[in-house]
Design a protein around this motif. Structure first.
Motif, PDB file in Angstrom:
ATOM      1  N   ARG A 217       0.776  -1.309   0.141  1.00 46.89           N
ATOM      2  CA  ARG A 217      -0.041   0.017  -0.022  1.00 46.89           C
ATOM      3  C   ARG A 217       0.967   1.335  -0.121  1.00 46.89           C
ATOM      4  NH1 ARG A 217      -4.891   2.260   1.180  1.00 46.89           N
ATOM      5  NH2 ARG A 217      -4.573   4.229   2.737  1.00 46.89           N
ATOM      6  N   THR A 220       1.714   2.004  -3.635  1.00 47.62           N
ATOM      7  CA  THR A 220       0.573   2.360  -4.370  1.00 47.62           C
ATOM      8  C   THR A 220       0.267   3.902  -3.958  1.00 47.62           C
ATOM      9  OG1 THR A 220      -0.385   0.287  -3.665  1.00 47.62           O
ATOM     10  CG2 THR A 220      -1.709   1.377  -5.200  1.00 47.62           C
ATOM     11  N   ASP A 223       2.961   6.228  -5.528  1.00 53.37           N
ATOM     12  CA  ASP A 223       2.670   6.335  -6.975  1.00 53.37           C
ATOM     13  C   ASP A 223       1.586   7.352  -7.131  1.00 53.37           C
ATOM     14  OD1 ASP A 223       3.040   5.854  -9.809  1.00 53.37           O
ATOM     15  OD2 ASP A 223       1.322   4.803  -9.372  1.00 53.37           O
ATOM     16  N   GLU A 224       0.510   7.177  -6.401  1.00 52.43           N
ATOM     17  CA  GLU A 224      -0.628   8.297  -6.407  1.00 52.43           C
ATOM     18  C   GLU A 224      -0.360   9.428  -6.145  1.00 52.43           C
ATOM     19  OE1 GLU A 224      -3.564   6.324  -3.998  1.00 52.43           O
ATOM     20  OE2 GLU A 224      -4.242   4.820  -5.549  1.00 52.43           O
TER      21      GLU A 224
END
Ligand code: CTP
Ligand code: MG
Length: 233
Positions: A217, A220, A223-224
């Protein structure tokens, strides 16, 4: 003062799910995590020689990950089975280069910024032998076992440690070598080795952005965050 940089990136990233490969080579915002980390130091004016400690199986992954960067000042060395062993390999490599001081950074912390690096360097310049970036703990802490709370622990005087933990090179190299010679292999960070060697460790304010990517997580979310930052207003 010449500040060598050791970036440890030889771990396997088990907690992030190793099926996708080691986390330092996963892409966030279009480039590998390690490329972001390395770039932060390449862009910092006070950085001297940079040693990246990598796993022997990752040579190609590393070359590919940093292919877009100016890596003339960067060398690599093979890490060991534990972070402590990887750091020692990095310290020995940086000691053969031009450095009086060293910053030891986790490859998995790509959001380190030059404001933090300047803050740490100022303390090294002032003569501190060991400098820890850290943030005061803000959560309420509980001690518990088997699903039951035993007690609440006071947050007072508690800090969450970050990297780059930074040192006079001879001091930390000597402490690391002594720890290895005495088979003290259980240290979880480099300041703990300095503490064991009775070196005074100064605390400077860390950066809330300077998180370590540990579980899937985290990758992710990183990256976001980078993708959102790249969007026009
Ligand atoms: N590291 C290293 N050599 C090791 C173990 C860790 O160079 N033998 C590095 C990792 O690559 C990472 C940093 O130390 O940049 C912090 O370690 P951690 O977050 O624990 O990474 P991993 O050990 O790879 O992950 P995990 O513990 O989940 O397997
Ligand atoms: Mg680990």
């Amino acid at each position: 003062m010449d500040i060598g940089i050791v970036i440890v990136a030889a771990g396997r990233g088990e907690r992030a799910g190793s099926a996708e490969g080691p986390k330092q080579y996963r892409r966030i915002g279009g480039s590998a995590v390690i490329a972001h980390t390395l770039k932060a130091f390449l862009d910092w004016s006070k950085a001297g020689p940079i040693v990246v400690v990598i796993h022997p199986d990752d040579k190609l992954l590393f070359e590919e990950a940093v292919s877009g960067l100016a890596t003339e000042r960067v060398s690599t060395v093979t890490g060991g089975a534990t972070r402590q062993q990887s750091v020692l390999a990095g310290l020995q490599a940086v000691a053969a280069l031009d450095a009086t001081h060293v910053m030891i950074h986790d490859g998995a912390r790509p959001f380190v910024d030059r404001v933090l690096l300047d803050r740490i360097a100022a303390r090294l310049e002032a003569g501190d032998e060991a400098v820890l970036p850290a943030l005061p703990v803000t959560d309420t802490l509980k001690r518990g076992t088997q699903g039951r709370v035993i007690e609440t622990i006071s947050r007072e005087e508690l800090y969450a440690a970050q990297t780059p933990q930074s040192f006079r090179l001879a001091t930390i190299l000597e402490a690391h070598e002594r720890a290895a010679a005495q088979s003290r292999v259980d240290f979880t960070d480099d300041c703990a080795i300095a503490e064991w060697a009775a070196v005074a460790v100064a605390i400077v304010e860390g950066s809330p952005d300077n998180v370590k990517l540990t579980v899937r997580r985290d990758i992710t979310m990183a990256d976001e965050r980078l993708s959102a930052a790249a969007l026009p207003d």
